[in-house]
Design a protein around this motif. Sequence first.
Motif, mmCIF file in Angstrom:
data_model
loop_
_atom_site.group_PDB
_atom_site.id
_atom_site.type_symbol
_atom_site.label_atom_id
_atom_site.label_comp_id
_atom_site.label_asym_id
_atom_site.label_seq_id
_atom_site.Cartn_x
_atom_site.Cartn_y
_atom_site.Cartn_z
ATOM 1 N N MET A 1 20.865 -82.811 -3.136
ATOM 2 C CA MET A 1 21.977 -83.702 -3.420
ATOM 3 C C MET A 1 21.885 -84.228 -4.849
ATOM 4 O O MET A 1 20.812 -84.202 -5.458
ATOM 5 N N ILE A 2 23.014 -84.737 -5.355
ATOM 6 C CA ILE A 2 23.071 -85.205 -6.734
ATOM 7 C C ILE A 2 22.153 -86.399 -6.946
ATOM 8 O O ILE A 2 21.944 -87.210 -6.057
ATOM 9 N N ALA A 3 21.584 -86.493 -8.159
ATOM 10 C CA ALA A 3 20.830 -87.681 -8.543
ATOM 11 C C ALA A 3 21.807 -88.818 -8.749
ATOM 12 O O ALA A 3 22.923 -88.631 -9.235
ATOM 13 N N ALA A 4 21.399 -90.010 -8.361
ATOM 14 C CA ALA A 4 22.265 -91.177 -8.491
ATOM 15 C C ALA A 4 21.392 -92.391 -8.741
ATOM 16 O O ALA A 4 20.159 -92.315 -8.724
ATOM 17 N N ALA A 5 22.028 -93.520 -8.998
ATOM 18 C CA ALA A 5 21.291 -94.749 -9.312
ATOM 19 C C ALA A 5 21.917 -95.930 -8.585
ATOM 20 O O ALA A 5 23.096 -95.908 -8.208
ATOM 21 N N LEU A 6 21.098 -96.949 -8.384
ATOM 22 C CA LEU A 6 21.551 -98.245 -7.868
ATOM 23 C C LEU A 6 21.092 -99.293 -8.859
ATOM 24 O O LEU A 6 19.889 -99.414 -9.135
ATOM 25 N N ALA A 7 22.039 -100.050 -9.419
ATOM 26 C CA ALA A 7 21.727 -101.068 -10.412
ATOM 27 C C ALA A 7 21.878 -102.444 -9.782
ATOM 28 O O ALA A 7 22.950 -102.796 -9.284
ATOM 29 N N VAL A 8 20.788 -103.215 -9.806
ATOM 30 C CA VAL A 8 20.737 -104.508 -9.129
ATOM 31 C C VAL A 8 20.171 -105.552 -10.085
ATOM 32 O O VAL A 8 19.140 -105.307 -10.716
ATOM 33 N N PRO A 9 20.795 -106.721 -10.204
ATOM 34 C CA PRO A 9 20.224 -107.774 -11.050
ATOM 35 C C PRO A 9 19.075 -108.484 -10.343
ATOM 36 O O PRO A 9 19.148 -108.784 -9.149
ATOM 37 N N GLY A 10 17.996 -108.742 -11.062
ATOM 38 C CA GLY A 10 16.885 -109.481 -10.479
ATOM 39 C C GLY A 10 16.028 -108.625 -9.568
ATOM 40 O O GLY A 10 16.006 -107.395 -9.653
ATOM 41 N N ASP A 11 15.332 -109.300 -8.655
ATOM 42 C CA ASP A 11 14.352 -108.668 -7.766
ATOM 43 C C ASP A 11 15.032 -108.210 -6.481
ATOM 44 O O ASP A 11 15.554 -109.017 -5.715
ATOM 45 N N ILE A 12 15.016 -106.917 -6.222
ATOM 46 C CA ILE A 12 15.689 -106.373 -5.037
ATOM 47 C C ILE A 12 15.029 -106.848 -3.744
ATOM 48 O O ILE A 12 15.627 -106.755 -2.667
ATOM 49 N N ASP A 13 13.818 -107.389 -3.826
ATOM 50 C CA ASP A 13 13.142 -107.912 -2.636
ATOM 51 C C ASP A 13 13.478 -109.374 -2.360
ATOM 52 O O ASP A 13 12.915 -109.983 -1.446
ATOM 53 N N THR A 14 14.408 -109.947 -3.134
ATOM 54 C CA THR A 14 14.857 -111.312 -2.871
ATOM 55 C C THR A 14 15.449 -111.392 -1.466
ATOM 56 O O THR A 14 16.136 -110.480 -1.016
ATOM 57 N N VAL A 15 15.172 -112.511 -0.776
ATOM 58 C CA VAL A 15 15.608 -112.647 0.613
ATOM 59 C C VAL A 15 16.958 -113.362 0.669
ATOM 60 O O VAL A 15 17.063 -114.578 0.829
ATOM 61 N N THR A 16 18.016 -112.583 0.489
ATOM 62 C CA THR A 16 19.386 -113.033 0.756
ATOM 63 C C THR A 16 20.106 -111.859 1.405
ATOM 64 O O THR A 16 19.643 -110.714 1.333
ATOM 65 N N GLY A 17 21.254 -112.134 2.016
ATOM 66 C CA GLY A 17 21.998 -111.059 2.662
ATOM 67 C C GLY A 17 22.364 -109.945 1.702
ATOM 68 O O GLY A 17 22.253 -108.757 2.027
ATOM 69 N N GLY A 18 22.807 -110.312 0.492
ATOM 70 C CA GLY A 18 23.211 -109.305 -0.480
ATOM 71 C C GLY A 18 22.061 -108.414 -0.908
ATOM 72 O O GLY A 18 22.206 -107.182 -1.004
ATOM 73 N N TYR A 19 20.906 -109.012 -1.166
ATOM 74 C CA TYR A 19 19.756 -108.210 -1.582
ATOM 75 C C TYR A 19 19.197 -107.381 -0.426
ATOM 76 O O TYR A 19 18.724 -106.257 -0.626
ATOM 77 N N ILE A 20 19.235 -107.930 0.793
ATOM 78 C CA ILE A 20 18.814 -107.127 1.951
ATOM 79 C C ILE A 20 19.709 -105.893 2.067
ATOM 80 O O ILE A 20 19.232 -104.775 2.305
ATOM 81 N N TYR A 21 21.011 -106.082 1.878
ATOM 82 C CA TYR A 21 21.949 -104.950 1.903
ATOM 83 C C TYR A 21 21.553 -103.925 0.845
ATOM 84 O O TYR A 21 21.446 -102.720 1.132
ATOM 85 N N ASP A 22 21.345 -104.376 -0.378
ATOM 86 C CA ASP A 22 20.984 -103.461 -1.468
ATOM 87 C C ASP A 22 19.710 -102.685 -1.138
ATOM 88 O O ASP A 22 19.633 -101.463 -1.328
ATOM 89 N N ARG A 23 18.699 -103.411 -0.680
ATOM 90 C CA ARG A 23 17.402 -102.786 -0.424
ATOM 91 C C ARG A 23 17.479 -101.762 0.706
ATOM 92 O O ARG A 23 16.964 -100.652 0.579
#
Length: 355
Positions: A1-23
């Motif tokens: 499959m194609i190479a792709a990226a996920l760009a996230v501000p700050g620490d992806i291990d932060t405990v909020t709903g949005g960061y849990i979704y990202d992770r």
Amino acid sequence: MIAAALAVPGDIDTVTGGYIYDRRLLEELRATGRDMRLVSLPSGFPFPSPQEMDQAMNALQALPASCPVIIDGLAFGALDPARVRLIKAPIVVLVHHPLALESGLPQDIQDHLWRTERENLRHAAQVLVPSPHTGAILTERYDVPAERIHVALPGIDRPAPVAPIAPVTLESPPLILSVGILHPRKGHDVLIDALAHLADQDWRAEIVGTPWEKGHSDALQDRIRHAGLSERITLAGRVSDRVLAQLYQRASIFALATRYEGYGIVFNEALVHGLPIVSCRTGAVPDTVPAAAGLLVDRDDPLAFAGALRSLLTDQDRRDRMAEAARLAGARLSSWAETARIAGLALDAAAAGRS
């Protein structure tokens, strides 16, 4: 499959709903065999310094045209529109909820964020949203064509048995559990005021969430003390996964007096633990919380919130019926693998330049 990226501000291990979704999205996309690169953007978004804006734009502009990138909306909506046009990589933006809808923002900041996010969305090849509500907001207020929007509901991790810290039994008095970052949008102040109207009832409450806005945790603690509820309400802050699992198992009611949610992963957690829910009729909450499992009231109404809680505290049969409805709804919730499948469709469409 194609190479792709996920760009996230700050620490992806932060405990909020949005960061849990990202992770979880990143983990599941990698599990499907995609070569996913994590691009860490500065943590200052959505209010970056000039230096942080330069760092973010340099990182995003360095991605090649062959590498579609999912950019978290916490950063994307605040990027410099003139420089977003220079990003070569096909953009999939992940909008948890529009930045201008955050609680407590001055009007000029709201207007600025609405303009920048609306302009930047014009340059997104595809858009991921966690709920139909957020998708509708983007089509109605941000002029995003519906055919570019992919609704990727958050998945849920089924609770596994945990070794008890103490015997796991329903609390007596009943435990009211609230989970959400310590931020004005989550309405913990409204919950505290509502509980103050229930001093005649037998209950205790735990408010769990990472301190997020400076001074807000202290303000909530002062509110608890002034209400004379220091012995009954615990402002727990951030807790371990094990402790949180214990609290969900021991709770009788889940309560979140939120002022706005683009989805609300914690509602899924409450459902899979079979908890009746008391929350507010705002944002995506009515679409997320089944009517049979939840009581929703107008936001910023402590008396109405207290009334909903009282009805569950004083009617065990009703509480049991709603708990069973929550369990049934929780059993039907989708997986993170399905979330990633839909995100994969968005990445492929962006790479191919199609809707």
